[in-house]
Each structure stands twice: as C-alpha cells, then as structure tokens.
Design an enzyme around this catalytic site. Sequence first.
Site, short mmCIF file in Angstrom:
data_model
loop_
_atom_site.label_atom_id
_atom_site.label_comp_id
_atom_site.label_asym_id
_atom_site.label_seq_id
_atom_site.Cartn_x
_atom_site.Cartn_y
_atom_site.Cartn_z
CG ASN A 1 -1.98 1.02 1.17
OD1 ASN A 1 -1.76 2.10 0.61
ND2 ASN A 1 -3.12 0.73 1.76
CG ASP A 2 2.89 2.60 -3.71
OD1 ASP A 2 3.99 2.26 -3.26
OD2 ASP A 2 2.51 2.34 -4.87
CB CYS A 3 -1.52 5.64 -0.01
SG CYS A 3 -1.49 5.85 -1.79
CG PHE B 1 3.84 9.09 -1.69
CD1 PHE B 1 3.65 7.85 -1.11
CD2 PHE B 1 4.24 9.16 -3.01
CE1 PHE B 1 3.85 6.70 -1.84
CE2 PHE B 1 4.44 8.00 -3.74
CZ PHE B 1 4.24 6.78 -3.16
#
Length: 811
Positions: free
Chosen positions: A482-484, A498
């Site tokens: 989950n990049d976020c 980010f």
Amino acid sequence: MRYGYFDDENREYVITTPRTPLPWINYLGSEDFFSLVSNTAGGYSFYRDAKLLRLTRYRYNSAPADGEGHRFYIRDGACVWNPGWQPVRTELDSYRCRHGLGYTVIEGAKNGIEAKQEMFVPLGDACEVIRLTLHNAGAEPRALQLFSYVEFCLWNAVDDSTNFQRNYSTGEVEVEGGAIYHKTEYRERRSHYAVFGVNRTPDGFDTSRDAFLGPYRGPAGPLAVERGTCTGSIAHGWAPVGVHQLNVTLAPGERRSFIFVLGYVENPPREKWAAPGVVEKSRARAMLARYAADTQVDAALAALAAYWNGLLARFSLRSGDEKLDRMVNIWHQYQCMVTFNMSRSASYYESGTGRGMGFRDSCQDLLGFVHLVPGRARQRILDIAATQFADGSSYHQYQPLTKKGNLDVGSGFNDDPLWLIACVSAYLRETGDRSILYEEVPFDCREEDTAPLMEHLRRSLGFTASHKGPHGLPLIGRADWNDCLNLNCFSSEPGESFQTTGPSEGPVAESVFIAGMFVKYGGEYADICAWEGLSQEARAVRAQVDEMTAAILGPGWDGAWFRRAYDANGRPVGSAECAEGKIYIEPQGMCVMAGVGLSDGRALQALESVRRHLDTEYGILLLQPAYTQYHLELGEISSYPPGYKENAGIFCHNNPWISCAECAAGRGGRAFEVYRRTCPAYLEEISEIHRTEPYVYSQMIAGRDAAAFGEAKNSWLTGTAAWTFVNISQYILGIQPTLDGLRIAPCIPAAMPGFTVTRTYRGAVYEIAVDNAAGVEKGVKCITADGAPCVDGILPAAPAGTTVHVKVTMG
Ligand code: BGC
Ligand code: NOJ
C-alpha cells in the site's frame, strides 16, 4: 447498459458506438514497438520506452478527450468524416470497433462509402501497420480524398511537453515519395528516426502541422482537408506531422486498400555512418517494402493470430460458464501479457512519462505471465534482480530502456525484496529451470558486484528478517504494498508526505502485511532450498517463518482480524481500537494465503470479518471505516476523499487475495463469488456505472463511501490481472505448478459440476477433466493420469511433446 458485445469466436470485444463512457482502448505490439489505440482511433506509439522513445504525441487530460491518434479523414465533397468518428465527429451511418488480440479494426460508413481501418504491430518488427480499405457500396462512381494524419512527438515525451523554447526549433523532416521521415534528434548522438509511409505515391503531403491544420484550427477541422489539397509543407521546427493526401475514385462496388506503416528505425552506428543530417534510408525502405501488398499484410495478421492461438492454447478452460471461459481463455491472459509488457508505464491513466517498470509491480505481473512465455519471464527476473542492492533492498522502479534503477524514486519500500522471491518461485514452479538460480546477477546494476540469483533471494529474505521493529514484525519503511500507508512520515507538508525520506522519518513502524508475505514467500524460499539440497538452510528459514507466524498471531492479531500495522508511535493501524480504518483487507488476504491461522480458526474469523465489514455489491473495500480526516501519522492514504483509491476504494488488486484465501480455507463458493464480483465480463451490463472497458480490470472501483460508488478508474495496468489469473487458475480451478510437478486441488462452488482444462506444462500437454458430481467445494477423491492412479496428488512432469489425460474426481 452495454456499449458492445463479446465475440468469443474471434476473441474480440466489439464496440458498437464511438460514444463509450471513456475511451476504451487496446494495446498493439508484443515486444518492442507498442501502440495504444482507442475505439475512436486515438492513442500513440512508442519504441520500448514510452517516455524516451515516443513516436507520436498525445495530450493527456485535454478536452475533448482522446484528441490525438492514428487519424484518417475522408473528404467526400463537402462532407468530411473519420472512420473512427473522432476528431471531426461527423455522425456516421454505421460504426464498429473490434478490439482483438494485438489488433484493432475500426469500421465506419457514410453515404455509401465504407471505410475499414485495420491496425496492428507485426511480430518481430518495429512498426505499426495500418491498412485503410475504402469500399464504394453504392451504385454510382465516387471521387474522394483520403488524408492520413499523425503528429510526431520529439521523442522524449517529457521534454516534448515542457521545453518549448528549445523544441519549437528542433523538428526536422524529409520526404521521399510516400515516405515521410521524422528525423528530429538525428544531429545528436542518437541515431533513430521515424518513418510514416504509404504504399503508393501520394497526391500530396504535409509535414508541418500548422500548414496542414491552418492557423487557429485543430484536428477537428484541418484547412487542407477542407480545401481538398495539402500544401506540401516541410517542417522546420515547430510541430512535425505526417500527412498523406490520396485522391481516390471508386467504381460502384469497388474496394481499394492503402497500407500505411509507422516505423521506428535506427541508423547504423555513428562511426560507420558519418553523414549528419541524412538518414540512412535502406532499413526504412525495406520495412515499408515488407508491407507494401495486401498479401503481406494478410500474412502478418495471420502470423499474429497464430502467435496468440499458440499462447492461449497453453491454458484453456471449458466450464460451461460462458463468461468464465471467455475471461480465463482470452481476456485475463491477454491483460497479463499487457501488464507484463507495460508494468505501470503507459495507459490512458499512466502517462508513460511518470512511472517506468515497478519492482513490486513487475514481479507480480510475472505471476500471471510466466506460463505464456517463460523465456521472457526469465530475462525479466534477471533484469529486476539487477536493481537490487547488496543489502537485499531494492530500487522501487527502473527505466525499461536503460534497465537502471530510478534514483528519483529511490528505495525504501520494504515489501519489494520479498516479491522477488515470489516471482522466482513462480518461474521455478512453472519451468523447473533451476539454472536460473546460478545466473550471476549484479547488485545495483554494477557489473563489478555480482552474485548468483539464489544469493539475491537469500538477501531479500535476510533484509526482512534483519529489519524488524519492537513487536517483532517487519519494518514497513516508506510503505509496503500500500504505497499510501506512509507510517514513518511526519512531514508537515501533506502533499509531500509520500515522497519524504530522511531525518524526519521514524524507523519503527511495522507491517503485518509484510509479515504475511514473509511467511508465504519465506516458505516458498525454504521449499527452493530443500529442492536444491540445502536442507539446513531450509530448516533455518522455516524456523524464522515460524517465529514470524507467532508475531502475527501475537501482536499482529486484533481479536477478530489481522491488524494492518503499527505506526511510528507504536499504535496499531487497522484495529478495533482505531476510530477510522479499523480493518484493512491486505493482511487478511496475505496472512490467510500464507496459511496463518488456518489451524486455529482465526483465518476463518478474519475472512468472516472481511465479509461483514468490507463486502459491497461491487467488490471488497480496502478498509473501513474510510478516513474522513487527514492523518499526518498515516500519510498519503488519508489524503484521498473517502471511497477513493487506497482510502476505502475497492482496490481490485487485493480482491483476488481474499478469493485465494477463501480457497486456502476450503470455501469454493465464496471464493468464486469474490472472483465474480469484480470480474469485467460479469459487469458488462452495468458499463454505464463501471465506465471502463468491460474486457479488462481497472485498478480501482469507487467504494460505497464515494459519490460515484461502482465507477472504475485506471483500467489495464494493475496487478489485478496477474493475481486474478493466479487465483482462478491455481486456487479456484486448482491447477497448481509446484517444484515437483502439477498438483490438482480445485476449490469451486458446490454447484459447479466439473470442468476441463488443457494445460501445457514443461513441454507436455495435460488434458485435465475434473468431475464434481459429488457436489463438494474442495477435496479430491482420486486422480488418474493415463489411467494410472496418482498417489500423492502431484503429477510429475511428463516428457515434452507428450499428452497426459488426467481424470480428477472430487469428493
Ligand atoms: C497512488 C497509488 C500508487 C502510487 C504510485 C499513489 O498516488 O494512490 O495507488 O501506487 O501513487 O506512485
Ligand atoms: C498501484 C501501484 O502500482 C502498486 O505498486 C501498489 O501496490 C498499489 N497501487 C497500492 O498502493
């Protein structure tokens, strides 16, 4: 509501109106040269790298949408129209777009003239072929004009769309008969050029966009077309284009074809070709000559069809469910090929200039592709592994052209290393080719620092094992899958959070998801060790896996589901204790797939919690409740409005994980229901809600917290493609490649009477007939191979070229 229909016999989706909710696209090209083409003939082409070697220009986010493409104008007196409707948008008498495997055919008709625009990239060649056939269906002779139109990109697509002070002065072209050469950059060290040719001497041409369109006009109304004559312009700077004018007379019933080729050509090396400003045309001429006649084009199309027949024959299903068969036999595998080729670089939502090849993305793409062309998968593994650092971590992305890690994005995504084990394990299980483990592969692309691939895997695992936090769970780093979810991020600039690395990053946030991965892929690595005779190492790794399992069942367990993580303050994420984001999908899928909690009921409990809290009619949500506020300590995830993307959207990628997990738990009915709910063919009837192409997956469907619940976004380039194929082929249908052969362990709805699969595996063909007269969801009573009982349920690899008849009785 539908905008077309599936033609399974021809393996096409047929679109019957140009007014689809969004452009519905297809990909042309198999290895080096690619084109994106929409149902109105929009799109663009590139060679290998959509950022650096872009042949034609495309303006994302413009209005009207999808303005640039592979355009043809037909001028019939005062009436000007395009076979694909755009850009003039003259109402057509009939229209049809057929997206097939590696080709697209658009047919439009107006006032008794029928135009057919066939587009494809021939196998083994660096060009797109477009055959435009005109047919006079009426009783009178007709005089028409046909104009082609492509707008060249000055190669580097970022520079092309930003650096106008320079690039308005760099464009150069040359014209020779029907061939228009776009040779910008030829003066530099680069030695490539583009050619756009037609197979006859045209009646006119233009190469300056502004001369062709006329001042203050756009592609919807070119002045040259209006007047019926090109200007013969030669572009110097500004915007080079390729336009051919062909005057055509057609007797009643007459049909004529025009073959256009848009190609990428490289000159001989500069030292051998010292003629600056001149392109060496023999290669381009030879390319045009390969497609100068209809018979040649027909042969190239037939070769493409044979290629796809061969690929798709490797796994084919007959289940009695038309939608399931069409997805498994055609569209899942096709999308797997496209994601393998593109990673997350170029789609209608990925601009081709942002992300290149993702480390985790490409590793996962390979899971659904490896059975199609194992040799290409092998090379890809070696390329990816070469972007790993010596400590086992890795670059997060790399450029397809240079194959070098992307320094701007850097590293620090702590799930990345384990995905390398996932894809190598898939390759080994498919092929049995242990030689790959002994290939010397560089670290960080540095030839002076190499190790065998097996050592790369060891370091992947070692990285996770040696980067654990206070709860004994793996450190998450910048993010995991989950990049976020950026838990170490305390930047005071929300928009920048980010990307932020450095001193503001706390080191302690932990991921239960990576822990699940460690159990799953640590287990697969231990199997590889054992297979390689490294029994001591296998034992040691299994002990580490057990330790991780205990951590998951300890601090990773929330009471009714698996927690998601611990933030940098040591607070749980994805816990009943949280006000929002109480439960996340990812650890439920990954931990249960890894087998955690299967023996003590906790796996089932987690899956029940998914059903209770995350299920919707359009798929399973990523989390609930959605974050309504921005949380600095969670990062980008809460920057999305509720219901979108990682903030409680239906992120399609993790839906198959739940389906796989349901199979691990033996619940075939629920597994299939989860599969079916996001499966494009089953959503065709609600295309006006779903909006993206009904033949491929999208990355995300807006969740129930969103105003546009059910609306999909970001079609084509998503790990959903590969995971879905893994899910349906290996978990639900249960045809599982293992290191030692094929295991057959279906997990299907009780009401499914059975199915047959033809599967090529290590060179042999397996005809597998599964009989579920017993009406069970899981369990195999007996398996026979060519009549002989197969005792342990694994079919050893048969000699290449042979066919094995397998009968499986469930019960
Ligand atoms: C998106 C993610 C994506 C990431 C890639 C984020 O903005 O929400 O889905 O993985 O960008 O850089
Ligand atoms: C899309 C990215 O390509 C992928 O790597 C990531 O796992 C998902 N988004 C989830 O954030």
